[in-house]
Design a protein around this motif. Structure first.
Motif, PDB file in Angstrom:
ATOM      1  N   ILE A  62       0.806   1.800 -12.997  1.00  0.00           N
ATOM      2  CA  ILE A  62       1.753   1.388 -11.950  1.00  0.00           C
ATOM      3  C   ILE A  62       1.004   1.144 -10.642  1.00  0.00           C
ATOM      4  CG2 ILE A  62       3.651   2.199 -10.468  1.00  0.00           C
ATOM      5  CD1 ILE A  62       4.808   3.621 -12.936  1.00  0.00           C
ATOM      6  N   LEU A  63       0.150   2.100 -10.300  1.00  0.00           N
ATOM      7  CA  LEU A  63      -0.589   1.966  -9.042  1.00  0.00           C
ATOM      8  C   LEU A  63      -1.492   0.727  -9.073  1.00  0.00           C
ATOM      9  CD1 LEU A  63      -2.097   4.695  -6.864  1.00  0.00           C
ATOM     10  CD2 LEU A  63      -3.557   2.801  -7.516  1.00  0.00           C
ATOM     11  N   ALA A  64      -2.253   0.568 -10.157  1.00  0.00           N
ATOM     12  CA  ALA A  64      -3.192  -0.557 -10.251  1.00  0.00           C
ATOM     13  C   ALA A  64      -2.455  -1.894 -10.253  1.00  0.00           C
ATOM     14  CB  ALA A  64      -4.043  -0.416 -11.511  1.00  0.00           C
ATOM     15  N   SER A  65      -1.258  -1.918 -10.838  1.00  0.00           N
ATOM     16  CA  SER A  65      -0.494  -3.172 -10.874  1.00  0.00           C
ATOM     17  C   SER A  65      -0.046  -3.555  -9.470  1.00  0.00           C
ATOM     18  CB  SER A  65       0.715  -3.043 -11.809  1.00  0.00           C
ATOM     19  OG  SER A  65       0.283  -2.731 -13.121  1.00  0.00           O
ATOM     20  N   LYS A  66       0.325  -2.562  -8.659  1.00  0.00           N
ATOM     21  CA  LYS A  66       0.656  -2.886  -7.262  1.00  0.00           C
ATOM     22  C   LYS A  66      -0.594  -3.304  -6.497  1.00  0.00           C
ATOM     23  CE  LYS A  66       2.257  -1.332  -2.767  1.00  0.00           C
ATOM     24  NZ  LYS A  66       2.781  -0.280  -1.900  1.00  0.00           N
ATOM     25  N   VAL A  67      -1.649  -2.499  -6.624  1.00  0.00           N
ATOM     26  CA  VAL A  67      -2.857  -2.738  -5.823  1.00  0.00           C
ATOM     27  C   VAL A  67      -3.407  -4.145  -6.058  1.00  0.00           C
ATOM     28  CG1 VAL A  67      -5.273  -2.015  -5.568  1.00  0.00           C
ATOM     29  CG2 VAL A  67      -3.448  -0.305  -5.606  1.00  0.00           C
ATOM     30  N   THR A  68      -3.519  -4.538  -7.330  1.00  0.00           N
ATOM     31  CA  THR A  68      -4.110  -5.852  -7.612  1.00  0.00           C
ATOM     32  C   THR A  68      -3.129  -6.990  -7.340  1.00  0.00           C
ATOM     33  OG1 THR A  68      -3.602  -5.530  -9.956  1.00  0.00           O
ATOM     34  CG2 THR A  68      -5.846  -5.024  -9.257  1.00  0.00           C
ATOM     35  N   SER A  69      -1.864  -6.662  -7.079  1.00  0.00           N
ATOM     36  CA  SER A  69      -0.924  -7.721  -6.686  1.00  0.00           C
ATOM     37  C   SER A  69      -1.071  -8.060  -5.207  1.00  0.00           C
ATOM     38  CB  SER A  69       0.531  -7.291  -6.967  1.00  0.00           C
ATOM     39  OG  SER A  69       1.000  -6.385  -5.972  1.00  0.00           O
ATOM     40  N   ALA A  70      -1.844  -7.249  -4.481  1.00  0.00           N
ATOM     41  CA  ALA A  70      -1.991  -7.475  -3.033  1.00  0.00           C
ATOM     42  C   ALA A  70      -2.950  -8.627  -2.775  1.00  0.00           C
ATOM     43  CB  ALA A  70      -2.528  -6.206  -2.371  1.00  0.00           C
ATOM     44  N   ILE A  86      -3.415  -3.158   4.340  1.00  0.00           N
ATOM     45  CA  ILE A  86      -3.216  -1.700   4.283  1.00  0.00           C
ATOM     46  C   ILE A  86      -1.716  -1.374   4.371  1.00  0.00           C
ATOM     47  CG2 ILE A  86      -3.646   0.486   5.509  1.00  0.00           C
ATOM     48  CD1 ILE A  86      -6.486  -0.549   6.093  1.00  0.00           C
ATOM     49  N   GLU A  87      -1.016  -2.128   5.190  1.00  0.00           N
ATOM     50  CA  GLU A  87       0.429  -1.894   5.305  1.00  0.00           C
ATOM     51  C   GLU A  87       1.129  -2.183   3.968  1.00  0.00           C
ATOM     52  OE1 GLU A  87       2.389  -3.544   8.813  1.00  0.00           O
ATOM     53  OE2 GLU A  87       4.167  -3.792   7.544  1.00  0.00           O
ATOM     54  N   TYR A  88       0.719  -3.271   3.307  1.00  0.00           N
ATOM     55  CA  TYR A  88       1.300  -3.577   1.989  1.00  0.00           C
ATOM     56  C   TYR A  88       1.034  -2.416   1.020  1.00  0.00           C
ATOM     57  CZ  TYR A  88       2.063  -5.918  -2.534  1.00  0.00           C
ATOM     58  OH  TYR A  88       2.515  -6.240  -3.802  1.00  0.00           O
ATOM     59  N   LEU A  89      -0.198  -1.948   1.007  1.00  0.00           N
ATOM     60  CA  LEU A  89      -0.556  -0.881   0.064  1.00  0.00           C
ATOM     61  C   LEU A  89       0.198   0.414   0.355  1.00  0.00           C
ATOM     62  CD1 LEU A  89      -4.415  -1.497  -0.018  1.00  0.00           C
ATOM     63  CD2 LEU A  89      -2.804  -1.996  -1.880  1.00  0.00           C
ATOM     64  N   GLU A  90       0.357   0.705   1.655  1.00  0.00           N
ATOM     65  CA  GLU A  90       0.956   1.991   2.019  1.00  0.00           C
ATOM     66  C   GLU A  90       2.473   1.966   2.088  1.00  0.00           C
ATOM     67  OE1 GLU A  90      -2.514   4.290   4.489  1.00  0.00           O
ATOM     68  OE2 GLU A  90      -1.147   3.076   5.673  1.00  0.00           O
ATOM     69  N   GLU A  91       3.047   0.797   2.373  1.00  0.00           N
ATOM     70  CA  GLU A  91       4.482   0.778   2.684  1.00  0.00           C
ATOM     71  C   GLU A  91       5.366  -0.025   1.723  1.00  0.00           C
ATOM     72  OE1 GLU A  91       5.476   2.178   5.738  1.00  0.00           O
ATOM     73  OE2 GLU A  91       3.496   2.487   6.628  1.00  0.00           O
ATOM     74  N   GLN A  92       4.863  -1.167   1.279  1.00  0.00           N
ATOM     75  CA  GLN A  92       5.753  -2.062   0.518  1.00  0.00           C
ATOM     76  C   GLN A  92       6.236  -1.380  -0.765  1.00  0.00           C
ATOM     77  OE1 GLN A  92       6.947  -5.407   1.048  1.00  0.00           O
ATOM     78  NE2 GLN A  92       8.177  -4.761  -0.705  1.00  0.00           N
TER      79      GLN A  92
END
Ligand code: PML
Ligand code: MG
Length: 252
Positions: free
Chosen positions: A172-180, A241-247
């Motif tokens: 889940i985390l990696a799927s969000k991170v690499t979508s950034a 960083i905002e996307y990673l931390e907040e979205q």
């Protein structure tokens, strides 16, 4: 929906020098909130990294309009015989995703050199290997993540070897991170002493590597390899960083 976040540490809160023990986030419907609070508490108290003496559980309402959905990465299972082979393979995969040899070496060494686990991730330039965030040992903590539907999600993962909570959450985390925008790849291995598995996530794939460290080693971590060419006046490192931390991103 509601977000339930837990972080726990030993020796006081993280910000007062406590050692990170565990963290989790779930975004669930209201009827699941109470049971998730109990799960979070149990997880903090019964973790193989130690007995937490500081536990922070935060419950926040999430507006439907703030949620975006992304697909999970494709799992590719690799086989290696040793951590040396595992680390070399991670470097190979990172390089084929466009990370320079130098940045790969720095990324791997940055995790190997840690003397304690970080709560968040290091952001490293994929070309120069330079550390981009200025967060020190705190790193950038990815939040706002969950599966869109935990039962569907678990069903889709059930045929993988070593399928469990680590895979579930890391994917889940990696799927969000690499979508950034701006993230080329992620490198990670676990800080749980007896969990040796790690991965490289890039190009829609989650490349799972079974041995990344020695058994008993309580140090692991995450590096996000960042392509600074993706930044401009309208999209900066701070926006990433905002996307990673907040979205809020739910994974399907
Ligand atoms: C962690 O949760 O400590 C990181 C786990 C990384 C590997 C997960 C897996 O693919 O099994
Ligand atoms: Mg862990």
């Amino acid at each position: 929906m509601f977000s339930i976040k837990m972080r726990s540490s030993k020796g006081g809160p993280h910000e007062k020098g406590g050692r990170h023990i565990s963290g989790i986030e779930r975004i669930v419907n209201e009827d699941e909130v109470e049971s998730e609070i109990i799960n979070a508490y149990r997880r903090a108290r019964m973790h193989e990294r130690g007995d937490s003496d500081f536990i922070n559980i935060k419950v926040e309402k999430v507006k439907e309009s703030d949620i975006i959905y992304k697909n999970k990465l494709n799992i590719k299972q690799h086989h290696v015989e040793s951590k040396e082979e595992g680390l070399a393979l991670s470097s190979e995969i990172l390089q084929s995703a466009g990370v320079s040899e130098k940045a790969c070496e720095i990324a791997i060494q940055s995790i190997l050199n840690l003397t304690e686990s970080m709560h968040g991730a290091m952001l490293i330039d994929k070309d120069t290997g330079e550390r981009l965030d200025e967060r020190g040992m705190k790193g950038v903590r990815v939040t706002g993540i969950s599966s869109a539907d935990i039962n569907d999600y678990r069903k889709a993962l059930e045929n993988n070897i070593d399928c469990g909570i680590h895979l579930e959450e890391a994917l889940i985390l990696a799927s969000k991170v690499t979508s950034a925008r701006g993230v080329t790849a992620e490198l990670c291995w676990s800080d749980d002493p007896n969990y040796l598995i790690g991965y490289v996530a890039a190009n829609d794939n989650y490349e799972r590597i079974p041995i990344m460290k020695d058994k008993g080693n309580p140090i692991g971590g995450r590096v996000f390899l960042v392509d600074t060419d993706q930044f401009d006046e309208d999209y900066t490192l701070e926006d990433l960083i905002e996307y990673l931390e907040e979205q809020v991103v739910l994974i399907k």
